[in-house]
Design a protein around this motif. Structure first.
Motif, PDB file in Angstrom:
ATOM      1  N   VAL A  98       0.982  -1.236   0.024  1.00 38.78           N
ATOM      2  CA  VAL A  98      -0.153   0.005   0.017  1.00 38.78           C
ATOM      3  C   VAL A  98       1.209   1.211   0.044  1.00 38.78           C
ATOM      4  CG1 VAL A  98       0.038  -0.174   2.360  1.00 38.78           C
ATOM      5  CG2 VAL A  98      -1.776   1.248   1.296  1.00 38.78           C
ATOM      6  N   LYS A  99       0.320   2.427  -0.831  1.00 38.52           N
ATOM      7  CA  LYS A  99       1.303   3.432  -0.728  1.00 38.52           C
ATOM      8  C   LYS A  99       1.224   4.218   0.665  1.00 38.52           C
ATOM      9  CE  LYS A  99       3.888   5.977  -3.491  1.00 38.52           C
ATOM     10  NZ  LYS A  99       4.862   5.090  -3.234  1.00 38.52           N
ATOM     11  N   ALA A 100       2.200   4.165   1.406  1.00 48.15           N
ATOM     12  CA  ALA A 100       2.077   4.701   2.754  1.00 48.15           C
ATOM     13  C   ALA A 100       3.551   5.082   2.972  1.00 48.15           C
ATOM     14  CB  ALA A 100       1.604   3.988   3.720  1.00 48.15           C
ATOM     15  N   ASP A 101       3.648   6.243   3.713  1.00 55.05           N
ATOM     16  CA  ASP A 101       5.126   6.610   4.122  1.00 55.05           C
ATOM     17  C   ASP A 101       5.413   6.187   5.654  1.00 55.05           C
ATOM     18  OD1 ASP A 101       3.520   8.594   5.206  1.00 55.05           O
ATOM     19  OD2 ASP A 101       4.435  10.115   3.837  1.00 55.05           O
ATOM     20  N   VAL A 102       4.538   5.222   6.242  1.00 48.80           N
ATOM     21  CA  VAL A 102       4.796   4.634   7.371  1.00 48.80           C
ATOM     22  C   VAL A 102       4.515   3.114   7.177  1.00 48.80           C
ATOM     23  CG1 VAL A 102       3.666   6.656   8.768  1.00 48.80           C
ATOM     24  CG2 VAL A 102       2.344   4.645   8.041  1.00 48.80           C
ATOM     25  N   THR A 103       5.222   2.382   7.879  1.00 46.95           N
ATOM     26  CA  THR A 103       5.020   0.828   7.792  1.00 46.95           C
ATOM     27  C   THR A 103       4.712   0.410   9.313  1.00 46.95           C
ATOM     28  OG1 THR A 103       6.099  -1.139   6.861  1.00 46.95           O
ATOM     29  CG2 THR A 103       7.575   0.331   8.285  1.00 46.95           C
ATOM     30  N   VAL A 104       4.381  -0.948   9.269  1.00 44.16           N
ATOM     31  CA  VAL A 104       3.758  -1.584  10.665  1.00 44.16           C
ATOM     32  C   VAL A 104       4.740  -2.767  10.951  1.00 44.16           C
ATOM     33  CG1 VAL A 104       1.965  -2.248  12.042  1.00 44.16           C
ATOM     34  CG2 VAL A 104       1.877  -0.296  10.684  1.00 44.16           C
ATOM     35  N   THR A 105       5.089  -3.044  11.851  1.00 41.42           N
ATOM     36  CA  THR A 105       5.929  -4.063  12.156  1.00 41.42           C
ATOM     37  C   THR A 105       5.301  -5.100  13.439  1.00 41.42           C
ATOM     38  OG1 THR A 105       7.783  -2.945  13.404  1.00 41.42           O
ATOM     39  CG2 THR A 105       8.110  -3.398  10.905  1.00 41.42           C
ATOM     40  N   LEU A 106       5.658  -6.158  13.511  1.00 43.42           N
ATOM     41  CA  LEU A 106       5.280  -7.017  14.594  1.00 43.42           C
ATOM     42  C   LEU A 106       6.441  -7.962  15.174  1.00 43.42           C
ATOM     43  CD1 LEU A 106       3.268  -8.191  16.495  1.00 43.42           C
ATOM     44  CD2 LEU A 106       2.720  -9.786  14.650  1.00 43.42           C
ATOM     45  N   ARG A 107       6.579  -7.568  16.521  1.00 47.80           N
ATOM     46  CA  ARG A 107       7.637  -8.538  16.981  1.00 47.80           C
ATOM     47  C   ARG A 107       6.782  -9.699  18.085  1.00 47.80           C
ATOM     48  NH1 ARG A 107      10.079  -4.616  20.744  1.00 47.80           N
ATOM     49  NH2 ARG A 107       8.555  -3.168  20.212  1.00 47.80           N
TER      50      ARG A 107
END
Ligand code: UDP
Length: 379
Positions: free
Chosen positions: A302-311
């Protein structure tokens, strides 16, 4: 009012509800304790449009044509081949461990020797379980087996299960073999894809049927009462079939004890960058207390300048931590068999899914199992 009551609106319960509603044209009530459908496959878009798996990464893959065809009625797909890197000795290498991983970590002469010796013993493309490889006696192959055992499996498995690789069911480590080729994909199934609009949307379509009613935010024990030979529903004898997809030990009030499960403490991070890592999942067998980091945008760009990560931080299952993985030991299998035996004495009860059958089912296994149980036991 209802011919069937299904406990749990996860994948198992939802497939079963859909089959009963559309094939048998009978009425189904689903009771779900969470405030949403889709169980641990649940995914949702955050405010930036990133599709996040709230209960950890779920990557669909299957060799079962019938399963893929069935699910395709409820979703379109986005082709996706899962890739995983392992952070080993400061280098990120492909997992399952394969010739590319060896080439990245070992001096060329050693790599070529190992490769040659492996191909004298196994066919190109073989998938060899680590515990099998550990039994080889050639010094170079032994070196490889010890290396992969120590650097990929030992510490990851200690974190994930609290046990050494040889102490858990061999089928668990066999999920991630050593691969004798340069194929960097995590899975090799014929069908590998993610539902275009996510799992929740796919399951919502399954449940969107006039014969299906859904009761969210309700524990089964609030409305269902177990008798010796059947169930009461809201104080009255229920004459239909109950399909139970929750924890079997809980259904029977922990009469024989608590079945052990591993759980996960999930830490999500929203990062102000377009991408955090090069592939969807990076495993950290030997560093940190978490096992892996997943970056969801790789699954659904998706075009977004943030990203989501999961630990993911493994822990044991208790009141605060949901059950995720059954922990197979002789004792837990025996306990499960005791529960199963008393369950069989209750006529119109079907047990289905990871928690009720105490099995490490993948998503496609669960769908397959639900379709089979529907044909064999319910229809
Ligand atoms: N495993 C490991 N190191 C890895 C990946 C997997 O030791 O880098 C072992 C570990 O015991 C794990 C099992 O293989 O529980 C199965 O891994 P998989 O990635 O299939 O687990 P899941 O995605 O179901 O959590």
């Amino acid at each position: 009012m209802f011919d069937y009551i299904i406990v749990g609106a996860g994948l198992a319960g939802s497939v079963m509800a859909e089959r009963i509603a559309s094939e048998l044209d009978e009425k189904v009530l689903i009771i779900e304790e969470r405030n949403h459908i889709a169980g641990n496959c649940y995914d949702e878009r955050d405010e930036n449009g990133v599709l996040v798996h709230r209960y950890g990464p779920h990557i669909f893959h299957t060799d079962h044509e019938d399963v893929f065809r069935y699910l395709s009625r409820f979703t379109e797909w986005r082709e996706y081949q899962h890739r995983v890197l392992g952070f080993i000795d400061g280098v990120k290498v492909p997992l399952p461990f394969n010739f590319n991983s060896m080439e990245k970590l070992f001096p060329p002469s050693l790599f070529h020797r190992i490769q040659e010796k492996l191909l004298e013993r196994y066919a190109y493309g073989s998938r060899v379980p680590i515990l099998e490889l550990s039994g080889e006696d050639d010094p170079d192959v032994r070196f490889l087996a010890d290396y992969v055992y120590r650097k990929v499996f030992l510490n990851y498995t200690m974190k994930q299960w609290g046990l050494r690789p040889e102490e858990i069911d061999p089928a668990v480590t066999e999920r991630v073999p050593v691969v004798l080729s340069r194929d960097d994909r995590y899975f090799h199934d014929k069908y590998q894809a993610v539902p275009r609009e996510g799992y929740t949307q796919m399951i919502r379509r399954m449940l969107n049927h006039r014969n299906i009613k859904l009761l969210l935010n309700t524990k089964h024990s609030e409305v269902l009462e177990l008798r010796d030979d059947g169930f009461n529903f809201m104080g009255r004898e229920f004459h239909g079939r109950v399909i139970f997809t929750g924890k079997i030990d809980e259904l029977f009030n922990y009469t024989f004890g608590r079945l052990p499960y591993r759980s996960l403490d999930l830490h999500f991070d929203r990062l102000d960058m377009e991408w955090f890592q090069e592939v969807a999942t990076v495993n950290y067998p030997n560093d940190y207390d978490f096992t892996r980091i997943t970056e969801f945008k790789h699954l659904h760009p998706v075009k977004a300048d943030v990203t989501v990560t999961l630990r993911e931080y493994p822990c044991s299952h208790d009141e605060r931590n949901d059950p995720y993985y059954p922990v197979f030991t002789e004792e837990s299998r025996k306990m499960y068999r005791e529960y199963r035996k008393i369950a069989e004495e209750i006529g119109d009860l079907t047990l289905l899914g990871r928690l009720a059958e105490y099995r490490y089912y993948d998503m496609d296994d669960v769908v397959k199992r639900a379709l089979e149980v529907f044909e064999g036991e319910v229809r």
